[in-house]
Design an enzyme around this catalytic site. Structure first.
Site, PDB file in Angstrom:
ATOM      1  N   GLU A 146       0.853  -1.207   0.000  1.00  0.00           N
ATOM      2  CA  GLU A 146       0.000   0.000   0.000  1.00  0.00           C
ATOM      3  C   GLU A 146       0.879   1.244   0.000  1.00  0.00           C
ATOM      4  O   GLU A 146       2.006   1.203   0.475  1.00  0.00           O
ATOM      5  CB  GLU A 146      -0.947  -0.019   1.196  1.00  0.00           C
ATOM      6  CG  GLU A 146      -0.284  -0.133   2.562  1.00  0.00           C
ATOM      7  CD  GLU A 146       0.347   1.133   3.046  1.00  0.00           C
ATOM      8  OE1 GLU A 146      -0.091   2.202   2.597  1.00  0.00           O
ATOM      9  OE2 GLU A 146       1.297   1.072   3.855  1.00  0.00           O
ATOM     10  N   PHE A 147       0.326   2.327  -0.539  1.00  0.00           N
ATOM     11  CA  PHE A 147       1.088   3.580  -0.615  1.00  0.00           C
ATOM     12  C   PHE A 147       0.285   4.728  -0.010  1.00  0.00           C
ATOM     13  O   PHE A 147       0.424   5.880  -0.408  1.00  0.00           O
ATOM     14  CB  PHE A 147       1.453   3.882  -2.082  1.00  0.00           C
ATOM     15  CG  PHE A 147       2.250   2.773  -2.730  1.00  0.00           C
ATOM     16  CD1 PHE A 147       3.611   2.659  -2.506  1.00  0.00           C
ATOM     17  CD2 PHE A 147       1.626   1.809  -3.516  1.00  0.00           C
ATOM     18  CE1 PHE A 147       4.350   1.624  -3.074  1.00  0.00           C
ATOM     19  CE2 PHE A 147       2.349   0.771  -4.088  1.00  0.00           C
ATOM     20  CZ  PHE A 147       3.719   0.680  -3.870  1.00  0.00           C
ATOM     21  N   LEU A 148      -0.595   4.397   0.949  1.00  0.00           N
ATOM     22  CA  LEU A 148      -1.468   5.427   1.524  1.00  0.00           C
ATOM     23  C   LEU A 148      -0.679   6.356   2.432  1.00  0.00           C
ATOM     24  O   LEU A 148       0.147   5.906   3.223  1.00  0.00           O
ATOM     25  CB  LEU A 148      -2.573   4.783   2.366  1.00  0.00           C
ATOM     26  CG  LEU A 148      -3.390   3.663   1.725  1.00  0.00           C
ATOM     27  CD1 LEU A 148      -4.500   3.223   2.679  1.00  0.00           C
ATOM     28  CD2 LEU A 148      -3.973   4.115   0.414  1.00  0.00           C
ATOM     29  N   GLU A 150      -0.869   9.040   5.555  1.00  0.00           N
ATOM     30  CA  GLU A 150      -1.753   9.445   6.648  1.00  0.00           C
ATOM     31  C   GLU A 150      -2.252  10.852   6.349  1.00  0.00           C
ATOM     32  O   GLU A 150      -1.523  11.676   5.816  1.00  0.00           O
ATOM     33  CB  GLU A 150      -0.995   9.423   7.978  1.00  0.00           C
ATOM     34  CG  GLU A 150      -0.697   8.020   8.420  1.00  0.00           C
ATOM     35  CD  GLU A 150      -0.090   7.962   9.807  1.00  0.00           C
ATOM     36  OE1 GLU A 150      -0.321   8.860  10.621  1.00  0.00           O
ATOM     37  OE2 GLU A 150       0.636   6.988  10.068  1.00  0.00           O
ATOM     38  N   GLY A 251      12.728  21.118   5.870  1.00  0.00           N
ATOM     39  CA  GLY A 251      12.103  21.305   7.182  1.00  0.00           C
ATOM     40  C   GLY A 251      12.993  20.747   8.266  1.00  0.00           C
ATOM     41  O   GLY A 251      14.224  20.789   8.145  1.00  0.00           O
ATOM     42  N   GLY A 255       9.302  12.095   9.547  1.00  0.00           N
ATOM     43  CA  GLY A 255       9.015  11.173  10.654  1.00  0.00           C
ATOM     44  C   GLY A 255       7.884  10.261  10.225  1.00  0.00           C
ATOM     45  O   GLY A 255       7.708   9.997   9.040  1.00  0.00           O
ATOM     46  N   CYS A 258       6.181   5.209   8.732  1.00  0.00           N
ATOM     47  CA  CYS A 258       6.692   4.469   7.557  1.00  0.00           C
ATOM     48  C   CYS A 258       8.126   4.793   7.171  1.00  0.00           C
ATOM     49  O   CYS A 258       8.959   3.886   7.119  1.00  0.00           O
ATOM     50  CB  CYS A 258       5.781   4.713   6.365  1.00  0.00           C
ATOM     51  SG  CYS A 258       4.281   3.781   6.461  1.00  0.00           S
ATOM     52  N   LYS A 261      10.898   3.643   9.664  1.00  0.00           N
ATOM     53  CA  LYS A 261      10.855   2.183   9.841  1.00  0.00           C
ATOM     54  C   LYS A 261      11.289   1.456   8.563  1.00  0.00           C
ATOM     55  O   LYS A 261      12.093   0.527   8.601  1.00  0.00           O
ATOM     56  CB  LYS A 261       9.416   1.797  10.222  1.00  0.00           C
ATOM     57  CG  LYS A 261       9.062   0.349  10.095  1.00  0.00           C
ATOM     58  CD  LYS A 261       7.647   0.093  10.583  1.00  0.00           C
ATOM     59  CE  LYS A 261       6.595   0.149   9.490  1.00  0.00           C
ATOM     60  NZ  LYS A 261       6.527  -1.003   8.607  1.00  0.00           N
ATOM     61  N   ARG A 326       4.213   8.978  16.070  1.00  0.00           N
ATOM     62  CA  ARG A 326       5.325   8.036  15.893  1.00  0.00           C
ATOM     63  C   ARG A 326       6.487   8.693  15.131  1.00  0.00           C
ATOM     64  O   ARG A 326       6.282   9.285  14.079  1.00  0.00           O
ATOM     65  CB  ARG A 326       4.858   6.781  15.152  1.00  0.00           C
ATOM     66  CG  ARG A 326       4.090   5.841  16.075  1.00  0.00           C
ATOM     67  CD  ARG A 326       3.539   4.652  15.322  1.00  0.00           C
ATOM     68  NE  ARG A 326       2.420   5.009  14.477  1.00  0.00           N
ATOM     69  CZ  ARG A 326       1.770   4.150  13.702  1.00  0.00           C
ATOM     70  NH1 ARG A 326       2.143   2.883  13.656  1.00  0.00           N
ATOM     71  NH2 ARG A 326       0.753   4.549  12.963  1.00  0.00           N
TER      72      ARG A 326
HETATM   73  C1  UDX Z   1       4.485   7.719   3.565  1.00  0.00           C
HETATM   74  C2  UDX Z   1       4.358   7.489   2.059  1.00  0.00           C
HETATM   75  O1  UDX Z   1       4.144   8.744   1.393  1.00  0.00           O
HETATM   76  C3  UDX Z   1       3.222   6.525   1.758  1.00  0.00           C
HETATM   77  O2  UDX Z   1       3.170   6.241   0.359  1.00  0.00           O
HETATM   78  C4  UDX Z   1       3.467   5.225   2.529  1.00  0.00           C
HETATM   79  O3  UDX Z   1       2.417   4.309   2.317  1.00  0.00           O
HETATM   80  C5  UDX Z   1       3.601   5.509   4.013  1.00  0.00           C
HETATM   81  O4  UDX Z   1       4.657   6.474   4.219  1.00  0.00           O
HETATM   82  P1  UDX Z   1       3.202   9.144   5.407  1.00  0.00           P
HETATM   83  O5  UDX Z   1       4.144   8.556   6.396  1.00  0.00           O
HETATM   84  O6  UDX Z   1       1.759   9.209   5.745  1.00  0.00           O
HETATM   85  O7  UDX Z   1       3.298   8.368   4.015  1.00  0.00           O
HETATM   86  O8  UDX Z   1       3.686  10.640   5.174  1.00  0.00           O
HETATM   87  P2  UDX Z   1       4.256  11.524   3.972  1.00  0.00           P
HETATM   88  O9  UDX Z   1       3.231  12.473   3.519  1.00  0.00           O
HETATM   89  O10 UDX Z   1       4.891  10.697   2.936  1.00  0.00           O
HETATM   90  O11 UDX Z   1       5.394  12.352   4.755  1.00  0.00           O
HETATM   91  C6  UDX Z   1       6.445  11.665   5.433  1.00  0.00           C
HETATM   92  C7  UDX Z   1       7.314  12.638   6.157  1.00  0.00           C
HETATM   93  O12 UDX Z   1       8.082  13.440   5.250  1.00  0.00           O
HETATM   94  C8  UDX Z   1       6.570  13.629   7.055  1.00  0.00           C
HETATM   95  O13 UDX Z   1       7.238  13.766   8.288  1.00  0.00           O
HETATM   96  C9  UDX Z   1       6.615  14.927   6.286  1.00  0.00           C
HETATM   97  O14 UDX Z   1       6.574  16.051   7.123  1.00  0.00           O
HETATM   98  C10 UDX Z   1       7.965  14.805   5.583  1.00  0.00           C
HETATM   99  N1  UDX Z   1       8.027  15.582   4.336  1.00  0.00           N
HETATM  100  C11 UDX Z   1       7.251  15.256   3.278  1.00  0.00           C
HETATM  101  C12 UDX Z   1       8.917  16.655   4.250  1.00  0.00           C
HETATM  102  O15 UDX Z   1       9.637  16.967   5.206  1.00  0.00           O
HETATM  103  N2  UDX Z   1       8.980  17.344   3.078  1.00  0.00           N
HETATM  104  C13 UDX Z   1       8.216  17.045   1.992  1.00  0.00           C
HETATM  105  O16 UDX Z   1       8.338  17.738   0.962  1.00  0.00           O
HETATM  106  C14 UDX Z   1       7.311  15.967   2.102  1.00  0.00           C
END
Ligand code: UDX
Length: 437
Positions: A146-148, A150, A251, A255, A258, A261, A326
């Site tokens: 999955e690539f969802l 949050e 930034g 964190g 996903c 981990k 997390r």
């Molecule tokens: C991620 C993947 O995008 C998703 O496909 C996978 O299934 C699960 O892991 P998620 O953890 O929900 O999803 O968050 P995401 O929107 O990808 O952001 C991850 C982290 O990167 C966040 O801490 C976010 O603040 C940071 N981030 C993201 C940045 O610092 N800069 C960006 O440009 C984008």
């Protein structure tokens, strides 16, 4: 179709509801009886845009059921999705106990061959291993990572860029093609490959996205040194269609449940295969350094002035629109600042209960329920998460509440013009400080 989903966590619940919304009959199983009881009554602790509403409508429509009854769930289903957690073990290995247990239970109780679709993020080779172990039972093991994200999980589930299906036998995929077709733009977005490639695709996608964030964070330091602007860089390189605009925001680091981990697990997996992965390791260490450098900026601002070490932090979740703490950079920052002797007043729009629990034994951390009250008597405001309500904050009010007009903007939510207008000392990321006039 009768669909079973093992695991009523973020992924399991979202996926279950999206299948139910299409009119399928879905039975979602979890070992947590309390969680199941709540879900049966339409209650979920997961903060996800539109999730609660969809839960209510699907319960009313009778398309979804929640249960702890393993045998009933197995007997009911044509297709079984496994969406249980695979957390990190000490040493960074992926903890497979829940996936293993699910597969063992299904293979023990199923009276006929089943399609087992593994959505949980698992080390490459897992599906092939299960297929080999249980070859005599004729079950089909299919990888379907999955690539969802949050915060936009429902949107991602209803409109995915692609469905990745890992199986060596094309005869296995008809059910999945029917299931996913309403979500996909074109047939071409249904990607069939061998299971190990499908499993590795998940790790690779997260590592690729995290590498973009880490690279931009690294560039942000060069920008600060030479007086360049990381947001100009982002526009400049994002306009190149080969690069694209997403995941280029500098930034205080990534964190969540996903990226950290999966990158750890990928490193561990590669090392077990005797493959050197210096670049993947660098993604992780660049992320750690980014937060440390930001903390050091705060510490050095205070050490060069006679100020009480009291700061306010806005944002705790690892990103906006989620209550997930997390691996949240904000929490690591709190820990780092506590070691440096700071008192912390923290506010997050949706994570207050979890934050209170997290810091219940830490007298130097106060959790607030109002973003402006959290500023009272603080010598600086730190932005750790870019929630919309912070972006639109009343800066005159912020200035009035703070003891000193100083903002450490870990997500670059304020412009130079805004900061100059309200005469803040502003420390953004990758832009160089803007002094109070
Ligand atoms: C991620 C993947 O995008 C998703 O496909 C996978 O299934 C699960 O892991 P998620 O953890 O929900 O999803 O968050 P995401 O929107 O990808 O952001 C991850 C982290 O990167 C966040 O801490 C976010 O603040 C940071 N981030 C993201 C940045 O610092 N800069 C960006 O440009 C984008």
């Amino acid at each position: 179709m009768n669909i079973a989903v093992f695991g009523a966590g973020h992924i399991g619940l979202t996926t279950s509801l999206c299948f139910a919304e299409l009119g399928h009959q879905v039975m979602t199983l979890d070992i947590d009886a309390e969680k199941i009881k709540n879900l049966q009554s339409g209650i979920t602790e997961i903060y996800e845009l539109g999730l609660k509403e969809l839960l209510t409508t699907q319960l009313a429509a009778g398309t979804i059921r929640f249960t702890t009854d393993l045998q009933k769930t197995i007997a009911f289903s044509d297709l079984i999705f496994i969406a249980v957690g695979t957390p990190t073990l000490p040493g960074a290995n992926c903890d497979m106990q829940h996936v293993n247990l699910a597969v063992q239970s299904i293979t023990k109780y199923a009276s006929n061959p089943k399609q087992l679709v593994i959505k949980s993020t698992v080390p490459p080779g897992t599906n092939a291993r299960f297929a080999q172990i249980y070859a005599h039972l004729n079950h089909q093991f299919i990888a379907n990572p999955e690539f969802l994200r949050e915060g936009s999980a429902l949107l991602d589930c209803r409109k995915p860029d692609r469905a990745v299906i890992g199986t060596l036998d094309p005869a296995h995929i008809q059910n999945l093609r029917v299931l996913y077709q309403p979500f996909l733009n074109t047939q071409a977005d249904f990607l069939v490959m061998d299971p190990t490639s499908a499993e590795l695709t998940k790790y690779a996608a997260n590592a690729m996205l995290a590498s973009r964030v880490s690279l931009m964070n690294e560039f942000s330091k060069i920008c600060e040194k030479v007086g360049a602007d990381i947001d100009c860089l982002r526009t400049g390189i994002g306009a190149d269609q080969r690069i694209g605009t997403q995941f280029l925001k500098a930034g205080i680091g990534y964190g969540g449940s996903c990226f950290p981990k999966d990158i750890d697990a990928l490193i561990q997996f590669a090392e077990c295969q005797n493959v050197e992965v210096p670049l993947t390791k660098a993604i992780r260490s660049a992320n750690d350094h980014q937060l440390m450098d930001f903390k050091n900026k705060i510490v050095s601002h205070f050490s060069s002035r006679e100020l009480e070490k009291r700061v306010a932090i806005w944002g705790a979740s690892f990103k906006p629109e989620t209550n997930d703490l997390r691996e949240a950079p904000a929490l690591k920052l709190v820990q780092g600042l506590l070691v440096e002797g700071f008192a912390i007043q923290i506010y997050d729009p949706v994570s207050q209960p979890a934050l209170k629990l997290c810091f219940k034994d830490e007298p130097k951390v106060q959790v607030f329920e109002n973003q402006y009250q959290a500023l009272s008597k603080a010598e600086a405001l730190i932005i750790a998460t870019e929630w919309p309500q912070f972006i639109g904050a009343d800066l005159a009010h912020v200035k009035q509440k703070l003891n000193s007009a100083v903002i450490f903007d870990g997500r670059n939510i304020f412009s130079k013009a805004q900061m100059e207008k309200h005469q803040f000392m502003h420390y953004p990321v990758g832009r160089g400080p803007c002094a109070q006039s």
